[in-house]
Design a protein around this motif. Structure first.
Motif, PDB file in Angstrom:
ATOM      1  N   PRO A  11       0.829  -1.214   0.000  1.00 40.99           N
ATOM      2  CA  PRO A  11       0.000   0.000   0.000  1.00 40.99           C
ATOM      3  C   PRO A  11       0.859   1.258   0.000  1.00 40.99           C
ATOM      4  CG  PRO A  11       0.025  -0.993   2.185  1.00 40.99           C
ATOM      5  CD  PRO A  11       0.720  -1.963   1.276  1.00 40.99           C
ATOM      6  N   ALA A  12       0.254   2.356  -0.459  1.00 40.43           N
ATOM      7  CA  ALA A  12       0.935   3.645  -0.415  1.00 40.43           C
ATOM      8  C   ALA A  12       0.951   4.157   1.023  1.00 40.43           C
ATOM      9  CB  ALA A  12       0.223   4.634  -1.323  1.00 40.43           C
ATOM     10  N   CYS A  13       1.971   4.972   1.347  1.00 38.88           N
ATOM     11  CA  CYS A  13       2.117   5.520   2.699  1.00 38.88           C
ATOM     12  C   CYS A  13       2.076   7.046   2.634  1.00 38.88           C
ATOM     13  CB  CYS A  13       3.431   5.070   3.341  1.00 38.88           C
ATOM     14  SG  CYS A  13       3.548   3.284   3.592  1.00 38.88           S
ATOM     15  N   PHE A  14       1.439   7.645   3.654  1.00 38.97           N
ATOM     16  CA  PHE A  14       1.305   9.094   3.714  1.00 38.97           C
ATOM     17  C   PHE A  14       1.622   9.574   5.128  1.00 38.97           C
ATOM     18  CE2 PHE A  14      -1.500   7.612   0.413  1.00 38.97           C
ATOM     19  CZ  PHE A  14      -1.364   8.532  -0.621  1.00 38.97           C
ATOM     20  N   ASP A  15       2.163  10.797   5.206  1.00 36.63           N
ATOM     21  CA  ASP A  15       2.249  11.516   6.478  1.00 36.63           C
ATOM     22  C   ASP A  15       1.052  12.436   6.552  1.00 36.63           C
ATOM     23  OD1 ASP A  15       4.492  10.378   7.484  1.00 36.63           O
ATOM     24  OD2 ASP A  15       5.877  11.897   6.750  1.00 36.63           O
ATOM     25  N   GLU A  16       0.194  12.236   7.557  1.00 35.71           N
ATOM     26  CA  GLU A  16      -1.003  13.048   7.688  1.00 35.71           C
ATOM     27  C   GLU A  16      -0.833  14.086   8.789  1.00 35.71           C
ATOM     28  OE1 GLU A  16      -4.409  10.634   8.219  1.00 35.71           O
ATOM     29  OE2 GLU A  16      -4.369   9.820   6.170  1.00 35.71           O
ATOM     30  N   THR A  17      -1.362  15.274   8.518  1.00 40.59           N
ATOM     31  CA  THR A  17      -1.269  16.390   9.460  1.00 40.59           C
ATOM     32  C   THR A  17      -2.640  17.028   9.619  1.00 40.59           C
ATOM     33  OG1 THR A  17       0.972  16.843   8.655  1.00 40.59           O
ATOM     34  CG2 THR A  17      -0.056  18.554   9.982  1.00 40.59           C
ATOM     35  N   SER A  18      -2.996  17.402  10.843  1.00 45.07           N
ATOM     36  CA  SER A  18      -4.225  18.143  11.088  1.00 45.07           C
ATOM     37  C   SER A  18      -3.892  19.426  11.833  1.00 45.07           C
ATOM     38  CB  SER A  18      -5.238  17.410  11.910  1.00 45.07           C
ATOM     39  OG  SER A  18      -5.007  16.314  12.228  1.00 45.07           O
ATOM     40  N   ILE A  19      -4.599  20.494  11.480  1.00 44.64           N
ATOM     41  CA  ILE A  19      -4.444  21.799  12.122  1.00 44.64           C
ATOM     42  C   ILE A  19      -5.806  22.212  12.673  1.00 44.64           C
ATOM     43  CG2 ILE A  19      -3.936  24.235  11.744  1.00 44.64           C
ATOM     44  CD1 ILE A  19      -1.975  23.448   9.616  1.00 44.64           C
ATOM     45  N   HIS A  20      -5.787  22.627  13.929  1.00 42.07           N
ATOM     46  CA  HIS A  20      -7.014  23.109  14.584  1.00 42.07           C
ATOM     47  C   HIS A  20      -6.818  24.577  14.941  1.00 42.07           C
ATOM     48  CE1 HIS A  20      -8.331  18.921  14.991  1.00 42.07           C
ATOM     49  NE2 HIS A  20      -7.067  18.668  15.324  1.00 42.07           N
ATOM     50  N   LEU A  21      -7.700  25.420  14.451  1.00 41.31           N
ATOM     51  CA  LEU A  21      -7.626  26.867  14.666  1.00 41.31           C
ATOM     52  C   LEU A  21      -8.868  27.336  15.407  1.00 41.31           C
ATOM     53  CD1 LEU A  21      -6.518  27.899  11.060  1.00 41.31           C
ATOM     54  CD2 LEU A  21      -5.048  27.410  13.001  1.00 41.31           C
ATOM     55  N   ARG A  22      -8.673  28.380  16.237  1.00 46.61           N
ATOM     56  CA  ARG A  22      -9.795  28.994  16.944  1.00 46.61           C
ATOM     57  C   ARG A  22      -9.674  30.505  16.822  1.00 46.61           C
ATOM     58  NH1 ARG A  22     -11.564  26.799  22.672  1.00 46.61           N
ATOM     59  NH2 ARG A  22     -12.408  25.262  21.219  1.00 46.61           N
ATOM     60  N   SER A  23     -10.782  31.143  16.486  1.00 47.34           N
ATOM     61  CA  SER A  23     -10.753  32.587  16.276  1.00 47.34           C
ATOM     62  C   SER A  23     -10.530  33.334  17.584  1.00 47.34           C
ATOM     63  CB  SER A  23     -12.060  33.052  15.636  1.00 47.34           C
ATOM     64  OG  SER A  23     -13.144  32.798  16.515  1.00 47.34           O
ATOM     65  N   THR A  24      -9.767  34.456  17.496  1.00 48.41           N
ATOM     66  CA  THR A  24      -9.560  35.293  18.687  1.00 48.41           C
ATOM     67  C   THR A  24     -10.732  36.234  18.904  1.00 48.41           C
ATOM     68  OG1 THR A  24      -8.323  36.878  17.329  1.00 48.41           O
ATOM     69  CG2 THR A  24      -7.053  35.178  18.481  1.00 48.41           C
ATOM     70  N   GLN A  25     -11.418  36.567  17.828  1.00 49.45           N
ATOM     71  CA  GLN A  25     -12.609  37.401  17.943  1.00 49.45           C
ATOM     72  C   GLN A  25     -13.840  36.512  18.128  1.00 49.45           C
ATOM     73  OE1 GLN A  25     -12.814  39.962  14.563  1.00 49.45           O
ATOM     74  NE2 GLN A  25     -10.929  41.085  15.066  1.00 49.45           N
ATOM     75  N   THR A  26     -14.806  37.027  18.835  1.00 49.07           N
ATOM     76  CA  THR A  26     -16.017  36.259  19.111  1.00 49.07           C
ATOM     77  C   THR A  26     -17.172  36.767  18.255  1.00 49.07           C
ATOM     78  OG1 THR A  26     -16.601  37.749  20.935  1.00 49.07           O
ATOM     79  CG2 THR A  26     -15.296  35.796  21.480  1.00 49.07           C
ATOM     80  N   THR A  27     -18.176  35.938  18.134  1.00 47.68           N
ATOM     81  CA  THR A  27     -19.379  36.321  17.409  1.00 47.68           C
ATOM     82  C   THR A  27     -20.243  37.216  18.288  1.00 47.68           C
ATOM     83  OG1 THR A  27     -20.504  34.346  18.200  1.00 47.68           O
ATOM     84  CG2 THR A  27     -19.313  34.168  16.113  1.00 47.68           C
ATOM     85  N   ASN A  28     -21.353  37.663  17.738  1.00 53.56           N
ATOM     86  CA  ASN A  28     -22.244  38.567  18.483  1.00 53.56           C
ATOM     87  C   ASN A  28     -22.789  37.922  19.746  1.00 53.56           C
ATOM     88  OD1 ASN A  28     -21.867  40.518  16.519  1.00 53.56           O
ATOM     89  ND2 ASN A  28     -23.668  39.866  15.322  1.00 53.56           N
ATOM     90  N   ASP A  29     -22.905  36.586  19.742  1.00 49.02           N
ATOM     91  CA  ASP A  29     -23.415  35.901  20.940  1.00 49.02           C
ATOM     92  C   ASP A  29     -22.296  35.380  21.827  1.00 49.02           C
ATOM     93  OD1 ASP A  29     -22.528  34.016  19.219  1.00 49.02           O
ATOM     94  OD2 ASP A  29     -24.350  32.780  19.223  1.00 49.02           O
ATOM     95  N   GLY A  30     -21.048  35.839  21.564  1.00 47.67           N
ATOM     96  CA  GLY A  30     -19.936  35.501  22.454  1.00 47.67           C
ATOM     97  C   GLY A  30     -19.252  34.183  22.174  1.00 47.67           C
ATOM     98  N   ARG A  31     -19.493  33.561  21.019  1.00 41.86           N
ATOM     99  CA  ARG A  31     -18.876  32.272  20.706  1.00 41.86           C
ATOM    100  C   ARG A  31     -17.634  32.464  19.847  1.00 41.86           C
ATOM    101  NH1 ARG A  31     -21.285  29.478  17.377  1.00 41.86           N
ATOM    102  NH2 ARG A  31     -22.852  30.985  16.652  1.00 41.86           N
ATOM    103  N   GLN A  32     -16.646  31.576  20.057  1.00 40.50           N
ATOM    104  CA  GLN A  32     -15.461  31.522  19.206  1.00 40.50           C
ATOM    105  C   GLN A  32     -15.672  30.471  18.114  1.00 40.50           C
ATOM    106  OE1 GLN A  32     -12.546  31.013  22.538  1.00 40.50           O
ATOM    107  NE2 GLN A  32     -11.417  32.633  21.457  1.00 40.50           N
TER     108      GLN A  32
END
Length: 347
Positions: A11-32
């Motif tokens: 089988p083929a082999c891969f290096d997998e990467t995941s990035i998780h980002l969170r906004s510094t600004q919040t929405t009108n109801d206070g959620r990121q």
């Protein structure tokens, strides 16, 4: 050739990467807002070296944990939740298999029941005009009435019945005991089941009991629930009882005797038209086609070589043939040879 060779390669082999980002600004109801991205880079092509498309590689930028980045562009897209695709015959069979319901020998009859009783209809979708099974209004109302209050519509109940049937086949349970329990449950729940809202009830014109859509050898038809006391039937007309053909009348008051038992023949009306049947039925099941109010009795009588009853010419899947009118007591049959039974002489 490529698929055969590829099946023997690593089988083929891969290096997998995941990035998780969170906004510094919040929405009108206070959620990121959270954002996720996944990428992978091929490290060993394996079977894909045969020339398969290598566009599966998607490299993400190099980032460190806790880094603060600035969005260069933002696009807002509105999406609606898509309903699951309707079943095709193949996917419905797969669902039955996954739910441990039915057997390969019963799948065809299940499909036949769904369509002949007008619970589903065929519906084409997509560019390739894939055929899907869409529920009819009748099917939706039936499910609405049965689901949650009728055990026969529950997957688990059906699985248990299948398990009991397997035990009967293995000799671990008695057939009569299993069927008796199931029958008691059915009678109890049928008595409490309300009529589905909006489902039209059709009464038997002869006894007043409800008519029920049934599936026979020649297709769907409506029969009285009072059977065998009431034997009223009507053809199916798009999910409703159709008009019965008018009762045929003999051309004259002349009587005709059955060539098998000498009892009178009577003109009757069947699903394929008028015919003459013996009044001695069920002891004698002789019948003959109608010819404008007169029985089309054969000019020549060919006695069965086994029981001496008249042979009768029939049309089968492979063409005409002759069989004994004493069926099922006598099952003698021969080929048709230029309108006569092969190897049998007239009386």
């Amino acid at each position: 050739w490529r698929r055969a060779v590829a099946s023997q390669m690593k089988p083929a082999c891969f290096d997998e990467t995941s990035i998780h980002l969170r906004s510094t600004q919040t929405t009108n109801d206070g959620r990121q807002q959270d954002f996720h991205a996944k990428g992978r880079v091929m490290t060993f092509n394996g079977w894909m070296a045969l020339g398969a498309d290598n566009k599966q590689s998607q490299q993400l930028p190099s980032l460190s944990s806790g880094a603060v980045i600035t969005s260069s562009d933002t696009v807002v897209k509105a999406k609606r939740t898509q309903p699951p695709k309707r079943y095709t015959e193949a996917t419905l069979v797969k669902k039955l298999e996954d739910s441990e319901i039915g057997r390969p020998s019963t799948y065809a009859s299940i499909m036949e029941t769904l369509t002949s009783r007008h619970y589903v209809r065929e519906h084409k979708e997509g560019k390739g005009k894939q055929v899907y099974l869409a529920p009819t209004p009748l099917g939706e109302k039936i499910i609405a009435a049965l689901a949650g209050g009728f055990s026969f519509a529950d997957y688990e109940f059906t699985r248990q019945v299948e398990a009991h049937l397997d035990k009967i086949a293995a000799g671990e349970e008695r057939y009569i005991d299993v069927v008796a329990r199931i029958n008691d449950t059915l009678d109890n729940e049928l008595g409490k089941m309300p009529t589905p809202e909006g489902v039209e009830q059709h009464e038997c014109p002869e006894c007043g009991k409800p008519l029920r859509l049934r599936n026979g050898k020649r297709g769907a038809f409506w029969g009285c629930t009072g059977y065998p006391d009431c034997k009223y039937t009507a053809p199916d007309d798009g999910g409703k009882p159709g008009q019965r053909a008018p009762e045929p009348k003999p051309a004259s008051d002349k009587t005709y005797d059955c060539p098998v038992c000498s009892k009178p023949l009577r003109l009757r009306n069947g699903q394929r038209g008028a015919f003459w049947g013996c009044t001695g039925y069920p002891d004698c099941n002789y019948l003959v086609d109608d010819n404008q109010g007169v029985p089309a009795l054969p000019d020549k009588i060919y006695p069965c070589p086994e029981c001496s009853k008249p042979m009768r010419r029939k049309n089968g899947r492979k063409g005409p043939f002759w069989s004994c009118s004493g069926y099922p007591a006598c099952r003698h049959a021969v080929n048709d040879l230029n309108g006569e039974p092969e190897g049998i002489k007239t009386a």
